[in-house]
Enzyme design. Structure first.
Site, PDB file in Angstrom:
ATOM      1  N   ASN A   9      39.394  43.644  49.012  1.00 43.46           N
ATOM      2  CA  ASN A   9      38.549  43.107  47.947  1.00 43.46           C
ATOM      3  C   ASN A   9      38.372  41.626  48.237  1.00 43.46           C
ATOM      4  O   ASN A   9      39.299  40.843  48.054  1.00 43.46           O
ATOM      5  CB  ASN A   9      39.239  43.322  46.591  1.00 43.46           C
ATOM      6  N   TRP A  10      37.193  41.269  48.701  1.00 43.96           N
ATOM      7  CA  TRP A  10      36.974  39.886  49.152  1.00 43.96           C
ATOM      8  C   TRP A  10      36.738  38.932  47.978  1.00 43.96           C
ATOM      9  O   TRP A  10      36.638  37.735  48.176  1.00 43.96           O
ATOM     10  CB  TRP A  10      35.801  39.827  50.146  1.00 43.96           C
ATOM     11  N   LYS A  11      36.619  39.482  46.770  1.00 47.34           N
ATOM     12  CA  LYS A  11      36.415  38.659  45.566  1.00 47.34           C
ATOM     13  C   LYS A  11      35.278  37.646  45.802  1.00 47.34           C
ATOM     14  O   LYS A  11      34.318  37.968  46.476  1.00 47.34           O
ATOM     15  CB  LYS A  11      37.734  38.000  45.152  1.00 47.34           C
ATOM     16  N   HIS A  95      38.433  45.834  37.499  1.00 45.13           N
ATOM     17  CA  HIS A  95      39.412  44.888  38.055  1.00 45.13           C
ATOM     18  C   HIS A  95      39.877  43.939  36.951  1.00 45.13           C
ATOM     19  O   HIS A  95      39.085  43.546  36.093  1.00 45.13           O
ATOM     20  CB  HIS A  95      38.793  44.100  39.215  1.00 45.13           C
ATOM     21  N   GLU A  97      40.357  40.906  36.911  1.00 41.35           N
ATOM     22  CA  GLU A  97      39.590  39.643  36.831  1.00 41.35           C
ATOM     23  C   GLU A  97      38.275  39.865  36.094  1.00 41.35           C
ATOM     24  O   GLU A  97      37.796  38.981  35.376  1.00 41.35           O
ATOM     25  CB  GLU A  97      39.373  39.083  38.249  1.00 41.35           C
ATOM     26  N   GLU A 167      47.260  47.713  39.833  1.00 38.34           N
ATOM     27  CA  GLU A 167      47.385  46.299  40.167  1.00 38.34           C
ATOM     28  C   GLU A 167      48.055  45.564  39.005  1.00 38.34           C
ATOM     29  O   GLU A 167      47.366  45.136  38.061  1.00 38.34           O
ATOM     30  CB  GLU A 167      46.010  45.678  40.424  1.00 38.34           C
ATOM     31  N   GLY A 173      47.596  37.662  43.474  1.00 37.52           N
ATOM     32  CA  GLY A 173      47.402  36.291  43.937  1.00 37.52           C
ATOM     33  C   GLY A 173      48.592  35.381  43.679  1.00 37.52           C
ATOM     34  O   GLY A 173      48.487  34.165  43.793  1.00 37.52           O
ATOM     35  N   SER A 213      49.346  41.015  45.925  1.00 36.80           N
ATOM     36  CA  SER A 213      50.110  40.302  46.965  1.00 36.80           C
ATOM     37  C   SER A 213      50.585  41.218  48.099  1.00 36.80           C
ATOM     38  O   SER A 213      51.703  41.056  48.600  1.00 36.80           O
ATOM     39  CB  SER A 213      51.279  39.536  46.346  1.00 36.80           C
TER      40      SER A 213
HETATM   41  P1  13P Z   1      45.923  39.662  46.137  1.00 32.45           P
HETATM   42  O1  13P Z   1      46.172  40.600  47.280  1.00 32.45           O
HETATM   43  O2  13P Z   1      45.302  38.360  46.570  1.00 32.45           O
HETATM   44  O3  13P Z   1      47.143  39.491  45.293  1.00 32.45           O
HETATM   45  O4  13P Z   1      44.815  40.349  45.198  1.00 32.45           O
HETATM   46  C1  13P Z   1      44.995  41.661  44.800  1.00 32.45           C
HETATM   47  C2  13P Z   1      43.761  42.151  44.151  1.00 32.45           C
HETATM   48  O5  13P Z   1      43.423  41.721  43.059  1.00 32.45           O
HETATM   49  C3  13P Z   1      42.939  43.129  44.870  1.00 32.45           C
HETATM   50  O6  13P Z   1      41.948  43.646  44.062  1.00 32.45           O
END
Ligand code: 13P
Length: 252
Positions: A9-11, A95, A97, A167, A173, A213
């Site tokens: 997931n490149w966000k 997600h 976020e 998650e 993160g 993470s």
């Molecule tokens: P990280 O791997 O940066 O913790 O992010 C996880 C995530 O939100 C994947 O969708």
């Protein structure tokens, strides 16, 4: 037998040029890789150029979100049919976020799940508790409620098309990963919830990814857990080297 799915997931990272460059590296480094399904989810604007770059590879393309209507006066939105035509086969839905910064409620997530399924996209439904819930020891109650609301009204014939990503918000993160045992137990619990809502065979076939993470140095111990079927990777998916390592460690 559930085939692992390793998803990036490149966000909100990578301009078109950067995204195409990373896709090119992944295509080269993962050529001939089998044993796990591979997926990258770049920002909307990168989807078409990344699809072109990935053509001829086995790396699938997904979006990070979609709107629930196919078309209409919805400024700024992107729909399932548009994503499908852009080359996507997956889409992330719910997600944390999106839930935290864009107001995606369980109701919205439910509509988006339905929209993804009707556009023949495989939704990756994200669920997970906050640190507060974990510390209050109410993770199971929270997940039961969140998941129940997200999949409400989706019948057995359609639910088999989804992937779930667990998650825990406190692990995203932060560098703080759930221990393999804690993640494994929670995945098992999510599988049981699907058995309750549907049946044992749907639960047994459901792919449940872990996210939060994930790094090359914890991938092996996490994937060793019976109920962990792959990863949804944020930070470590932004560099070819770490994504490729995680993919390789996931099939060893
Ligand atoms: P990280 O791997 O940066 O913790 O992010 C996880 C995530 O939100 C994947 O969708």
């Amino acid at each position: 037998m559930r085939k692992p799915l390793i998803a990036g997931n490149w966000k909100l990272h990578k301009t078109i040029r950067e995204a195409v460059e990373l896709a090119g590296e992944l295509k080269r480094d993962l050529a001939g890789f089998t044993g796990a399904d591979l997926l990258v989810c770049p920002p909307f604007i990168d989807l078409v150029p990344v699809a072109e770059e990935l053509s001829g590879s086995s790396i699938a393309l997904g979006a990070q979100d979609l709107f629930w209507e196919d078309s209409g006066a919805f400024t700024g939105a992107v729909s399932g049919p548009m994503l499908k035509e852009a080359g996507c086969s997956y889409v992330i839905v719910g997600h944390s976020e999106r839930r935290a910064y864009f107001g995606d409620t369980d109701d919205v997530v439910n509509k988006k799940l339905n929209a993804a399924i009707s556009s023949a996209l495989t939704p990756i439904l994200c669920v997970g508790e906050s640190l507060e819930k974990r510390e209050q020891k109410v993770t199971k109650e929270f997940l039961r409620k969140q998941l129940g609301a997200d999949i409400r009204g989706i019948g057995a014939e359609l639910i088999s098309r989804i992937v779930v990503a667990y998650e825990p918000i406190w692990a995203i993160g932060t560098g703080r990963t759930a221990s393999p045992q804690m993640a494994g137990e929670t995945h098992h619990f999510i599988r049981e919830l699907f058995a309750e809502h549907y049946d044992a065979s749907i639960a047994a076939n459901l792919r449940i990814l872990y996210g939060g993470s994930v790094k090359p140095d914890n991938a092996r111990v996490l994937i060793a857990e019976e109920d962990i079927d792959g990863f949804l990777i944020g930070g470590a998916s932004l560099k070819a080297d770490s994504f490729v390592k995680i993919a390789r460690y996931s099939i060893m």
